[in-house]
Design a protein around this motif. Structure first.
Motif, short mmCIF file in Angstrom:
data_model
loop_
_atom_site.label_atom_id
_atom_site.label_comp_id
_atom_site.label_asym_id
_atom_site.label_seq_id
_atom_site.Cartn_x
_atom_site.Cartn_y
_atom_site.Cartn_z
N SER A 122 -31.80 15.96 20.31
CA SER A 122 -31.20 16.00 21.32
C SER A 122 -29.52 15.64 21.15
CB SER A 122 -31.71 15.15 22.43
OG SER A 122 -31.90 13.68 21.94
N THR A 171 -27.50 28.51 19.87
CA THR A 171 -27.76 29.00 21.12
C THR A 171 -26.49 29.92 21.56
OG1 THR A 171 -26.83 27.22 22.18
CG2 THR A 171 -29.26 27.45 21.97
N GLU A 172 -25.37 29.56 20.83
CA GLU A 172 -24.03 30.19 21.46
C GLU A 172 -23.30 31.11 20.23
OE1 GLU A 172 -21.66 27.83 23.54
OE2 GLU A 172 -23.02 26.85 24.76
N THR A 221 -27.01 35.42 20.24
CA THR A 221 -27.72 34.38 20.73
C THR A 221 -27.24 34.01 22.20
OG1 THR A 221 -27.00 32.92 19.62
CG2 THR A 221 -28.67 33.78 18.81
N GLU A 276 -32.55 34.37 26.08
CA GLU A 276 -33.48 33.65 25.96
C GLU A 276 -34.07 33.55 24.44
OE1 GLU A 276 -37.94 32.77 27.95
OE2 GLU A 276 -36.53 34.17 28.81
N CYS A 293 -40.08 29.96 21.41
CA CYS A 293 -40.51 28.88 20.62
C CYS A 293 -41.94 28.68 20.62
CB CYS A 293 -39.81 27.86 21.25
SG CYS A 293 -39.91 26.12 20.55
N GLU A 353 -43.90 23.90 27.44
CA GLU A 353 -42.98 23.12 27.32
C GLU A 353 -43.30 21.65 27.22
OE1 GLU A 353 -39.36 24.09 29.68
OE2 GLU A 353 -38.88 25.52 28.42
N CYS A 406 -40.88 22.24 22.93
CA CYS A 406 -40.10 23.34 23.13
C CYS A 406 -39.34 23.30 24.57
CB CYS A 406 -40.95 24.68 23.15
SG CYS A 406 -41.58 24.96 21.68
N GLN A 407 -38.12 23.67 24.43
CA GLN A 407 -37.35 23.51 25.39
C GLN A 407 -36.16 24.73 25.63
OE1 GLN A 407 -35.99 19.49 26.60
NE2 GLN A 407 -37.35 19.49 28.30
N ASN A 408 -35.91 25.56 26.24
CA ASN A 408 -35.04 26.48 26.07
C ASN A 408 -34.72 27.29 25.04
OD1 ASN A 408 -34.06 25.55 28.83
ND2 ASN A 408 -33.11 24.03 28.07
N GLY A 409 -36.07 27.32 24.32
CA GLY A 409 -36.12 28.16 23.19
C GLY A 409 -35.91 27.46 22.08
#
Length: 399
Positions: free
Chosen positions: A246, A256-257, A271, A275, A278, A288, A322-325
């Protein structure tokens, strides 16, 4: 009477202070922009359209493989593992790596085969092709040149996979595994080859895509017959995760971007806004829920081991969720399982495997389940009728 030394001129002092300040400012800017500067240095500086890539591998030849077992020496139902290694070539002169680069061969044998192919070697025979993998630079941006370099690398992997299938025959169970860039190429194989062939799906233990983003909507489309592994007992499915902490915002953003992944057969996309999939390597499902460190079987920082030589994994090092992929992990207690401080580290596969023992136990379990499933399916398969002899009858014209 001695002469008094004249006081330093204020202007000179100000210039010295300004000069020192400017140097410090430049050093600070260089530190903050070190990845961007490093990326610029890695740019091959030639358009891919005019680039002459290294010689293509011949997968009929042993030297085109980092590992290629003798199939005749394998047990009859022993699974065959097709492993695709991560990025070794950083860039600079070439968009794609030559197969004969000594430093790449040494690093692959010393670090990445022991850590990322090692967990599968206890269950099956590992086949690992050498390929003209795309430079790290090609994964630091989404230029058209970079995409072309990745596609060239994937073409090699697909050709190697065809040779792998020809070598192992029509009945042996298969396992696919790839890390980093190699994981992306495994996704391509699932889309272009495995998902189009019912027999290959039936023989698939699982596909392991580590440290490479995978679009979640593929499993509602071209990969609907090879779903994400939703339980520890599932087979003919996909395990995928990209581990982050984190407190790593740059790495999270990069995945992610600012990354590229397969969005359909033959199509790469961004990406950003997509989504990601994971599967938790501690719970072995897509939930999750947080998995505490007590479930962690062990990570390993293997170095210099031959395939089949098992390292000593360190257990209970990290929890995962797993969170947000993305797979959010805790900071491991052992420093040997923490990412090193290297330029462009957010784009690299680390020189250790945080879930070595977890992957090892998982693939062993799923391979045993597939073996039982195949035996049961063959048992209940309808028998073919006996062949009938047909005598040739002369054809007489009708008057």
């Amino acid at each position: 009477m001695p002469k008094l030394r004249a006081p330093a001129r204020p202007l000179t002092l100000l210039l010295v202070i300004a000069g020192v300040g400017l140097i410090l400012l430049l050093l600070a800017a260089s530190w903050l922009m070190r990845d961007q500067i490093y990326q610029t240095l890695l740019d091959p500086g030639v358009p891919f359209q005019t680039y002459e890539p290294p010689a293509a591998p011949d997968y009929a030849e042993a030297d085109s493989w980092a590992v290629r077992p003798v199939v005749a020496a394998l047990e009859e139902d022993e699974p065959a593992v097709f492993f695709v290694h991560p990025t070794l070539h950083t860039g600079g002169e070439h968009w794609n790596a030559a197969l004969d680069r000594r430093s790449h061969r040494e690093r692959l044998a010393r670090l990445y085969l022991p850590n990322y192919a090692g967990p599968f070697a206890e269950t099956g025979a590992v086949f690992a092709p050498r390929y003209r993998h795309a430079a790290l630079y090609a994964y630091m941006n989404n230029r058209e040149d970079s995409l072309q370099a990745r596609l060239l690398a994937y073409d090699d992997v697909r050709t190697a996979f065809a040779q792998f299938l020809a070598d192992i025959g029509d009945e042996r169970p298969i396992i696919l595994a790839g890390a980093g860039q190699g994981g992306g190429h495994v996704t391509g194989l699932l889309l272009d080859v495995i998902s189009r062939d019912e027999d290959l799906i039936a023989r698939l233990v699982a596909a392991y895509i580590v440290e490479a983003p995978v679009a979640a909507d593929l499993f509602d489309g071209p990969l609907q017959d090879i779903p994400l592994c939703s339980a520890p007992e599932a087979i003919r499915c996909v395990i995928t995760y990209s581990a982050v902490r984190s407190d790593e915002p740059a790495r999270i953003e990069a995945i992610t971007e600012r990354s590229t992944l397969w969005i359909d057969r033959g199509r790469l996309g961004q990406t950003l806004g997509r989504e990601l999939a994971c599967v938790s390597p501690l719970l072995w499902n897509t939930s999750e829920d947080y998995a505490p460190a007590r479930l962690h079987r062990g990570g390993a920082a293997a170095e210099g081991l031959e395939l089949g030589e098992r390292p000593s994994p360190l257990a209970s090092q990290t929890g995962a969720q797993c969170q947000n992929g993305l797979l959010f992990v805790d900071q491991p207690r052992s420093r040997t399982l923490r990412r090193p401080s290297r330029l462009a580290e957010i784009r690299r596969v680390p020189p250790f495997n945080l879930f070595y023992a977890d992957l090892e136990a998982d693939v062993t379990r799923r391979a045993a389940i597939l073996a039982e499933t195949l035996a049961e399916e063959r048992r209940w398969a309808p028998e073919l009728p006996e062949a009938e002899e047909i005598e040739s009858v002369p054809v007489r014209p009708i008057d």
